[in-house]
Design a protein around this motif. Structure first.
Motif, PDB file in Angstrom:
ATOM      1  N   CYS A 146      -7.574  -3.483  -3.369  1.00  0.00           N
ATOM      2  CA  CYS A 146      -7.407  -2.730  -2.097  1.00  0.00           C
ATOM      3  C   CYS A 146      -8.345  -1.518  -2.057  1.00  0.00           C
ATOM      4  O   CYS A 146      -8.191  -0.564  -2.832  1.00  0.00           O
ATOM      5  CB  CYS A 146      -5.955  -2.278  -1.940  1.00  0.00           C
ATOM      6  SG  CYS A 146      -5.712  -1.268  -0.481  1.00  0.00           S
TER       7      CYS A 146
ATOM      8  N   CYS B 299       0.841  -1.211   0.000  1.00  0.00           N
ATOM      9  CA  CYS B 299       0.000   0.000   0.000  1.00  0.00           C
ATOM     10  C   CYS B 299       0.877   1.263   0.000  1.00  0.00           C
ATOM     11  O   CYS B 299       0.608   2.220  -0.720  1.00  0.00           O
ATOM     12  CB  CYS B 299      -0.900   0.034   1.229  1.00  0.00           C
ATOM     13  SG  CYS B 299      -2.287  -1.083   1.094  1.00  0.00           S
TER      14      CYS B 299
ATOM     15  N   HIS C 294      -2.976  -3.511  -7.895  1.00  0.00           N
ATOM     16  CA  HIS C 294      -3.183  -3.339  -6.456  1.00  0.00           C
ATOM     17  C   HIS C 294      -4.557  -2.705  -6.170  1.00  0.00           C
ATOM     18  O   HIS C 294      -5.277  -3.134  -5.266  1.00  0.00           O
ATOM     19  CB  HIS C 294      -2.067  -2.479  -5.872  1.00  0.00           C
ATOM     20  CG  HIS C 294      -2.212  -2.253  -4.397  1.00  0.00           C
ATOM     21  ND1 HIS C 294      -1.766  -3.170  -3.468  1.00  0.00           N
ATOM     22  CD2 HIS C 294      -2.794  -1.257  -3.692  1.00  0.00           C
ATOM     23  CE1 HIS C 294      -2.060  -2.727  -2.260  1.00  0.00           C
ATOM     24  NE2 HIS C 294      -2.688  -1.551  -2.368  1.00  0.00           N
TER      25      HIS C 294
ATOM     26  N   CYS D  61      -6.646   2.029  -0.921  1.00  0.00           N
ATOM     27  CA  CYS D  61      -5.914   2.773  -1.947  1.00  0.00           C
ATOM     28  C   CYS D  61      -6.875   3.359  -2.983  1.00  0.00           C
ATOM     29  O   CYS D  61      -6.607   4.423  -3.539  1.00  0.00           O
ATOM     30  CB  CYS D  61      -4.855   1.889  -2.602  1.00  0.00           C
ATOM     31  SG  CYS D  61      -3.494   1.587  -1.464  1.00  0.00           S
TER      32      CYS D  61
HETATM   33 ZN    ZN Z   1      -3.507  -0.578  -0.791  1.00  0.00          ZN
END
Ligand code: ZN
Length: 324
Positions: free
Chosen positions: A35, A5, A31, A38
């Protein structure tokens, strides 16, 4: 926060601006797919960027409009100045042709300068517009008075000039001083400088009148009256502005000063003019005739003023004791 992250969030600004490498973009997108944190960071980043861009665009539009308005105002001002030049040129030619010299032409010229100072200057000046308008208006008006005085062979220029300056000073000195508020000498002393300027101009005007009327009987009453009444104005000003007590006590002293002045004004004039108008000494509540009526009213005004003033002062002192 996971280590991946941290790396992705470092890359997010570059990703949002579409300036990162293809490998970084792939890493970020992979990612982001898994996630939520994020994803939120990216949305917030895009929101802030959008707001910043909007703010910048707003500033650009306002700046553009302001400069357009200034250009239009300048064009209108130039046109009016051009129109005002037409009578100037015609009068110049006619005055030269009929008198073989220039005399009344200067009256036309300075009168049009007064007009231009009020119409053209505010349109064409960009900085300190009010000050430039007031300054050019005052100078052109004084020039108009001078040309009229010279043309008519009069000796009244100084009286007229100082009357104009005193009249304008009473209304506009606080505004003019406000333009120089950043100056350390003036800052916080606008009232003091306004009072000083007005008092100085009043006395200069009275002296100019004295030299114009050339009558010795003028000086004594004129100067004494000016001293007494400007002294009263100063006393009231210093009480309100500089007496280091609370507002109620200051109001109390001001009421007493004003009512005392109103009550004693006839006695002061009797003293200055050696007149015999019934003054406060004639007060007699047992008799209300024409010679005591004015004095009785004055005494009632004085006594009520002292009572109201004393009540205000006592209230102010009690309040100070309660909230020191
Ligand atoms: Zn992340």
């Amino acid at each position: 926060m996971k280590q991946s992250c941290e790396i992705v969030q470092d890359l997010l600004p570059l990703y949002a601006d579409k300036v990162c490498s293809a490998a970084s973009r792939e890493l970020v997108e992979t990612h982001l797919g898994e996630c939520g944190d994020c994803q939120k960071k990216l949305a917030a980043l895009r929101d802030t960027e959008f707001e910043e861009r909007l703010h910048l665009e707003q500033k650009e539009i306002i700046g553009h409009q302001a400069s357009r308005f200034r250009r239009t105002a300048f064009t209108v001002g130039s046109c009016i100045a051009g129109v005002l030049m037409i009578p100037v040129v015609v009068c110049l030619i006619v005055n030269l042709a009929t008198g073989h010299s220039l005399d009344w032409f200067f009256i036309v010229l300075t009168a049009l300068l007064v007009t231009a100072s009020l119409i053209v200057v505010p349109l064409m000046v960009n900085r300190k517009r009010g000050l430039a308008t007031l300054g050019s208006f005052t100078v052109s008006l004084l020039l108009l008075l001078l040309t009229c005085c010279l043309y008519s062979g009069g000796h009244w220029f100084w009286i007229a000039a100082f009357s104009v300056l005193f009249g304008l000073s009473v209304f506009f000195t606080p505004f003019v001083l406000g333009q120089f508020d950043s100056c350390p000498v003036i800052h916080g002393r606008k009232g003091l400088f306004t009072m000083a300027t007005d008092t100085a101009l009043l006395f200069i005007l009275l002296i100019a009148i004295g030299f114009y009327v050339k009558n010795n009987a003028y000086w004594h009453p004129a100067m004494l009256n000016a001293l007494v009444f400007s002294g009263f104005a100063w006393l009231l000003f210093l009480t309100i502005r500089y007496l280091k007590v609370n507002g109620l006590v200051r109001a109390g002293f001001s009421v007493i000063e004003c009512t005392a002045m109103a009550a004693f004004v006839n006695d002061i004039e009797n003293w200055i003019l050696s007149d015999n108008v019934p003054g406060l000494r004639n007060a007699d509540f047992s008799f209300w005739g024409w010679e005591t009526f004015n004095a009785n009213i004055s005494l009632i005004v004085l006594l009520s003023g002292i009572c109201i003033g004393a009540i205000l002062i006592v209230c102010g002192m009690i309040r100070k004791k309660q909230n020191p």
